[in-house]
Every structure is written in C-alpha cells, then in structure tokens.
Motif scaffolding. Structure first.
Motif, PDB file in Angstrom:
ATOM      1  N   THR A 162      -4.401  -9.085  -4.259  1.00 15.46           N
ATOM      2  CA  THR A 162      -5.858  -9.122  -4.420  1.00 15.46           C
ATOM      3  C   THR A 162      -6.600  -9.205  -3.090  1.00 15.46           C
ATOM      4  O   THR A 162      -7.744  -8.770  -2.996  1.00 15.46           O
ATOM      5  CB  THR A 162      -6.273 -10.325  -5.296  1.00 15.46           C
ATOM      6  OG1 THR A 162      -5.731 -11.523  -4.730  1.00 15.46           O
ATOM      7  CG2 THR A 162      -5.772 -10.156  -6.715  1.00 15.46           C
ATOM      8  N   ASN A 163      -5.944  -9.730  -2.067  1.00 19.43           N
ATOM      9  CA  ASN A 163      -6.598  -9.822  -0.757  1.00 19.43           C
ATOM     10  C   ASN A 163      -6.234  -8.663   0.163  1.00 19.43           C
ATOM     11  O   ASN A 163      -6.554  -8.673   1.343  1.00 19.43           O
ATOM     12  CB  ASN A 163      -6.250 -11.145  -0.070  1.00 19.43           C
ATOM     13  CG  ASN A 163      -4.757 -11.281   0.198  1.00 19.43           C
ATOM     14  OD1 ASN A 163      -3.948 -10.527  -0.347  1.00 19.43           O
ATOM     15  ND2 ASN A 163      -4.400 -12.241   1.030  1.00 19.43           N
ATOM     16  N   ARG A 166      -6.286  -4.764   1.702  1.00 15.01           N
ATOM     17  CA  ARG A 166      -7.285  -3.737   1.982  1.00 15.01           C
ATOM     18  C   ARG A 166      -6.562  -2.406   2.121  1.00 15.01           C
ATOM     19  O   ARG A 166      -5.685  -2.246   2.971  1.00 15.01           O
ATOM     20  CB  ARG A 166      -8.052  -4.079   3.252  1.00 15.01           C
ATOM     21  CG  ARG A 166      -9.156  -3.092   3.612  1.00 15.01           C
ATOM     22  CD  ARG A 166     -10.088  -3.693   4.650  1.00 15.01           C
ATOM     23  NE  ARG A 166     -10.941  -2.686   5.281  1.00 15.01           N
ATOM     24  CZ  ARG A 166     -12.023  -2.145   4.726  1.00 15.01           C
ATOM     25  NH1 ARG A 166     -12.385  -2.528   3.512  1.00 15.01           N
ATOM     26  NH2 ARG A 166     -12.750  -1.257   5.373  1.00 15.01           N
ATOM     27  N   ALA A 190      -7.954  -0.059  -7.371  1.00 13.66           N
ATOM     28  CA  ALA A 190      -8.774  -1.272  -7.281  1.00 13.66           C
ATOM     29  C   ALA A 190      -8.760  -2.040  -8.599  1.00 13.66           C
ATOM     30  O   ALA A 190      -8.651  -3.274  -8.623  1.00 13.66           O
ATOM     31  CB  ALA A 190     -10.198  -0.910  -6.886  1.00 13.66           C
ATOM     32  N   CYS A 206      -7.425  -5.279  -5.394  1.00 18.28           N
ATOM     33  CA  CYS A 206      -7.607  -5.191  -3.940  1.00 18.28           C
ATOM     34  C   CYS A 206      -8.890  -4.443  -3.592  1.00 18.28           C
ATOM     35  O   CYS A 206      -9.534  -3.832  -4.453  1.00 18.28           O
ATOM     36  CB  CYS A 206      -6.405  -4.504  -3.298  1.00 18.28           C
ATOM     37  SG  CYS A 206      -6.366  -2.709  -3.483  1.00 18.28           S
ATOM     38  N   ALA A 207      -9.256  -4.482  -2.311  1.00 23.40           N
ATOM     39  CA  ALA A 207     -10.394  -3.710  -1.803  1.00 23.40           C
ATOM     40  C   ALA A 207      -9.898  -2.344  -1.371  1.00 23.40           C
ATOM     41  O   ALA A 207      -8.824  -2.218  -0.768  1.00 23.40           O
ATOM     42  CB  ALA A 207     -11.038  -4.436  -0.624  1.00 23.40           C
ATOM     43  N   HIS A 251     -10.940   1.627   0.360  1.00 32.16           N
ATOM     44  CA  HIS A 251     -11.886   2.430   1.140  1.00 32.16           C
ATOM     45  C   HIS A 251     -11.341   3.843   1.205  1.00 32.16           C
ATOM     46  O   HIS A 251     -10.218   4.069   1.670  1.00 32.16           O
ATOM     47  CB  HIS A 251     -12.049   1.864   2.548  1.00 32.16           C
ATOM     48  CG  HIS A 251     -13.111   2.546   3.343  1.00 32.16           C
ATOM     49  ND1 HIS A 251     -14.460   2.375   3.093  1.00 32.16           N
ATOM     50  CD2 HIS A 251     -13.038   3.426   4.378  1.00 32.16           C
ATOM     51  CE1 HIS A 251     -15.170   3.104   3.945  1.00 32.16           C
ATOM     52  NE2 HIS A 251     -14.324   3.755   4.736  1.00 32.16           N
ATOM     53  N   GLY A 298     -18.684  -3.374  -4.970  1.00 28.04           N
ATOM     54  CA  GLY A 298     -18.476  -4.493  -4.061  1.00 28.04           C
ATOM     55  C   GLY A 298     -17.155  -4.444  -3.320  1.00 28.04           C
ATOM     56  O   GLY A 298     -17.032  -5.010  -2.231  1.00 28.04           O
ATOM     57  N   ARG A 299     -16.151  -3.788  -3.902  1.00 23.40           N
ATOM     58  CA  ARG A 299     -14.857  -3.708  -3.214  1.00 23.40           C
ATOM     59  C   ARG A 299     -14.270  -2.302  -3.209  1.00 23.40           C
ATOM     60  O   ARG A 299     -13.071  -2.117  -2.979  1.00 23.40           O
ATOM     61  CB  ARG A 299     -13.862  -4.686  -3.839  1.00 23.40           C
ATOM     62  CG  ARG A 299     -13.625  -4.564  -5.309  1.00 23.40           C
ATOM     63  CD  ARG A 299     -12.758  -5.729  -5.792  1.00 23.40           C
ATOM     64  NE  ARG A 299     -12.631  -5.751  -7.240  1.00 23.40           N
ATOM     65  CZ  ARG A 299     -11.648  -5.155  -7.902  1.00 23.40           C
ATOM     66  NH1 ARG A 299     -10.724  -4.479  -7.251  1.00 23.40           N
ATOM     67  NH2 ARG A 299     -11.588  -5.236  -9.223  1.00 23.40           N
ATOM     68  N   ALA A 300     -15.115  -1.307  -3.425  1.00 20.21           N
ATOM     69  CA  ALA A 300     -14.683   0.089  -3.339  1.00 20.21           C
ATOM     70  C   ALA A 300     -15.764   0.884  -2.613  1.00 20.21           C
ATOM     71  O   ALA A 300     -16.886   1.017  -3.104  1.00 20.21           O
ATOM     72  CB  ALA A 300     -14.444   0.664  -4.726  1.00 20.21           C
ATOM     73  N   THR A 301     -15.444   1.367  -1.432  1.00 18.97           N
ATOM     74  CA  THR A 301     -16.400   2.127  -0.624  1.00 18.97           C
ATOM     75  C   THR A 301     -15.787   3.460  -0.228  1.00 18.97           C
ATOM     76  O   THR A 301     -14.561   3.607  -0.140  1.00 18.97           O
ATOM     77  CB  THR A 301     -16.794   1.348   0.644  1.00 18.97           C
ATOM     78  OG1 THR A 301     -15.603   0.966   1.352  1.00 18.97           O
ATOM     79  CG2 THR A 301     -17.588   0.104   0.291  1.00 18.97           C
TER      80      THR A 301
END
Length: 239
Positions: A55-56, A58, A74, A79-80, A82, A105-108
């Motif tokens: 979960t932490n 990237r 995600a 997890c985050a 990108h 918030g956690r997918a860019t």
C-alpha cells in the motif's frame, strides 16, 4: 511517425470509452480491464504479483495508454500509481478515468516521451511496469539505464517485449507489423543482455507467445464482427 504510418493509437484512445470499443474488448478477452493488444486479466494479475507491491509502494507505468490497467493496479494493491505516455488523448482519457473512479488522489498521469530521460528523481519509484511498448523506444540500452535510475535499490521492473524475433520474417510482414510507427525488432537474448548491461538482475522470465497468439486471434474476430462501424471511425488504413 513516418508518412506510411497509420494512426492506430489516436483511434484507440480517442474512442476508448465508447460502447463499441468496450464491446470489442469484452468479446475478445471475456473480462474487460481496459486493455489494448493481448493482455488478459490473468496475465495482468501475474505481472502484479511479480511487482510485489504494497500500500505504501509507488509504481511508474511507462506507456500507460488509456490508464485503465494502471488504475486496476491501484485498486487491487492500494499503492500509488503514476502513468506516462506520449499520446495526449491517452493521458486525457486516463486522467478522466482516475477522477471517475475516485482514484485521483493516488493515480496521476503525465504527458512524457519515454524514449528520452525521464522527468523523475533517482530512486523515485518502488516498481515500474511497461506492457507491450518497449518495442517503440529506439535506444533500449538507454531506456534500461533510465529505468534503473528511477527505481529505488531493490525495486522491481516488469516489462513485456512483443517483438522478439524467433523465426523468419518477410519484408512485407515487418512492414505491416510496424506500420503504426517506430518498431525495434530484437533477437532472443537481446533483452537479457541489455538488462545486465544496465545492472538489472533478471529474476523471472516467461514466454507468453501462446497467450498472445490466442488473444490476437480473438481480437481480430471481435473487430471483424464490427468491421463496418470500426472502419467508419478509424478509416480503412487504420482498420
């Protein structure tokens, strides 16, 4: 792209959310996870397992396309993520999908050329994935060095290479296969040596040819059933 190229990805991303393209994916794959090409949900699950995400973590998705499979990672792992892609329509579609799924918030997603130095600091990511896109990046050795740079020590990388040449090809077959843009065809063993040169250790290797062939046939059948509508959107050359 060269003058003889067809605009395959423009059609894919521009119409990705449409019912027609969703029907093609559902017919071809059974489970529509927003994939392009030959990726199945079971295969995607295998790749996620290899990434060892928490979960932490990237994750960087290189050539994220529509972003749907990125968002699936995600959702399944927490997890985050990108994603980067060179196609504006893909990034726009992915960003909209992240917002609609309440994952912004956690997918860019970011417009970037993965064949050039990546706009990230050293060790910025715990994991990196690239599905069926490395063949579009000209300097593979430089690409692997960049991937190694942006991964933290001990980070994991999963990629697929759909253009490993294992037998004879005619010039016509190569021309048709590469008509959507730049393609790098490589022999068996090339990727492993290039990874080693970039100080990346190979821990798993799988030949997914059988799955790719099966899904390619089903993809073609699904598109043939909808030929008239697809030709109307894509034009004859792209179809």
């Amino acid at each position: 792209m060269t003058g003889g190229s067809v605009r395959h990805y423009d059609a894919q991303y521009g119409q990705f959310a449409s019912t027609l393209y969703a029907d093609v994916r559902a017919t071809a794959f059974g489970e529509n996870i927003g994939q392009n090409g030959w990726l199945t949900a079971a295969e995607h699950d295998l790749f996620i397992e290899w990434l060892g995400l928490e979960t932490n973590s990237r994750l960087l998705d290189v050539a994220s396309g529509s972003g749907r499979t990125t968002l699936r990672i995600a959702r399944l792992t927490g997890c985050a993520v990108h994603g980067i892609d060179i196609h504006e329509q893909g990034i726009s579609s992915a960003t909209d999908a992240a917002r609609d799924a309440d994952l912004a918030g956690r997918a860019t997603f970011q417009l970037a050329d993965a064949s050039r130095p990546l706009p990230f600091e050293e060790g910025a990511f715990d994991a990196l994935i690239c599905i069926d896109a490395i063949n579009h990046l000209p300097d593979r050795q430089a690409v692997f060095r960049e991937w190694a740079r942006v991964l933290r020590p001990g980070g994991r990388l999963v990629f697929t290479d759909p253009i490993v040449v294992t037998g004879p090809l005619t010039n016509e077959e190569i021309a048709i296969r590469s008509s959507i843009g730049f393609f790098l065809f490589v022999p068996l063993g090339y990727d492993e040596q290039a990874l080693a040169n970039a100080s990346l250790e190979v821990t798993e290797r799988a030949d997914r040819t059988e799955n790719m062939a099966r899904m390619a046939a089903r993809w073609r059948e699904a598109r043939t059933e909808r030929e008239r509508d697809l030709r109307g959107i894509e034009g004859d050359a792209t179809f």
